[in-house]
Design a protein around this motif. Sequence first.
Motif: not given
Length: 458
Positions: A307-317, A336-344
């Motif tokens: 997350a921290q190395e992503a480009e600004a405004n990358d919607e995939r984050v 500091d980031y919960g994994l949420f690729v698969y959201q249900n």
Amino acid sequence: MKYLKHNFLKSMALICAIFVLSAGCNILNIEDKPDPNNSELNEIINNPTRSDISTLVTGTEAGLREELRIYHINMGMIGREMYRFLAAEPRNTADLLGKGNSQLDAGSFYITRPWASFYSVIRNSNILIQAATTLNNNGLFTDEEYNGAIGFAKTMKAYQYLMALTLTHENGIRVQPESDFSTTGDLLSKADSEDLIASLLDEAATDLNNAGAEFSFSLSSGFENFNTPATFRQFNRALRARVAVYQEDWTGALNNFLPESFLDTNAPLDMGAYHVFSTSNNDMLNPVFSDPQAGSGDSWVAHNSWAQEAEANDERVDEKVVVRDETASLDGLSSDYGLFVYQNQTAPMPIIRNAELILIRAEALAQRNNVGDLDAAEDDLNVIRTNAGLPNFSRGLTGGQAEVIDEMLNQRRYELFFEGHRWIDMRRYNRLDELPLDRAGDNVWEGFPIPENENIDS
């Protein structure tokens, strides 16, 4: 998506009887015994019915999903995409991350269980081939129906061999003899393993070319765009393109395999073939879904760097991780980031999708590096970037192939996050030393050992 249920219960009973899918069993010691110990195997091979083919197909597809949890933990953690913080299982943060003097154990669940699952599907596919051959020889299956079943089975075999090889890498894989279920074949080198996989996919593509307009069986909704011989062949060619770039066959990928796949820069990036799940009886839930705010005793988290190395405004984050209310920590690691690729709990998991094919083409173009190839590679990369809300990429005035390859790997990192690619990609490009190490003494493994419970000589 809803998984086909009409043959599912029978399929799983058959698989369990023949292949013993239980993670605690050694599939390599199963013997081809006479009745009554293996009556199901003899019956399905020597006296199959048309409905048995459908049962075997459904069971084969269902079996693809077994042990995906462990496989993706292996891939994600070694590739430093994510951490599975499970206090009750210290090997996740020790063995997989090379903590201190930890080593990968050839007898541990993280290699024996996925391996057993892959080879169960391979053996199921071999039984499907034998059953279809018997039906065809007895005049109960047309040649087109036979070719459809064979093309499906060989594609599934190749896919599972490839999954095994992504784990064991230079240690190679074993060949499972097609008609002998009591033994395993030779241990192949990595190069020979890739050749085997490529050959199976090519043979299957020929079979599918001669399979008519329809299959004699049904596939799940995960293959809703690939449920005829012609469209399933596009899925087959997509897998073949993946193998081609692993083999550094850039021209083959560009000229032979991608044009016959389902690559389409005007289609959704998520178009593809999927593992599907449901809450129905006798089905299963997505094995890597978890509450992104779950406590540190059992939580799935993204590596902070993603997350921290992503480009600004990358919607995939925002689409793939959630900022946690509290930092998750375990064994000297934190996120500091919960994994949420698969959201249900019924979210589908991709086998291969359009985004990967576009990125494969960008990679092959960049590697071939002919006149105009880098510009074409940029165009493909910008399809991915545009869908992520990012401005176009353009190499600098002095930029060249290296800059395009860096951007390709970066887009694979973000677009294919937690889909089982990052560790493989960094390994392919000899960049494992660029993966972050969060503790002194940790390391990044190049591959898993062959499971020790094979109990056979090399």
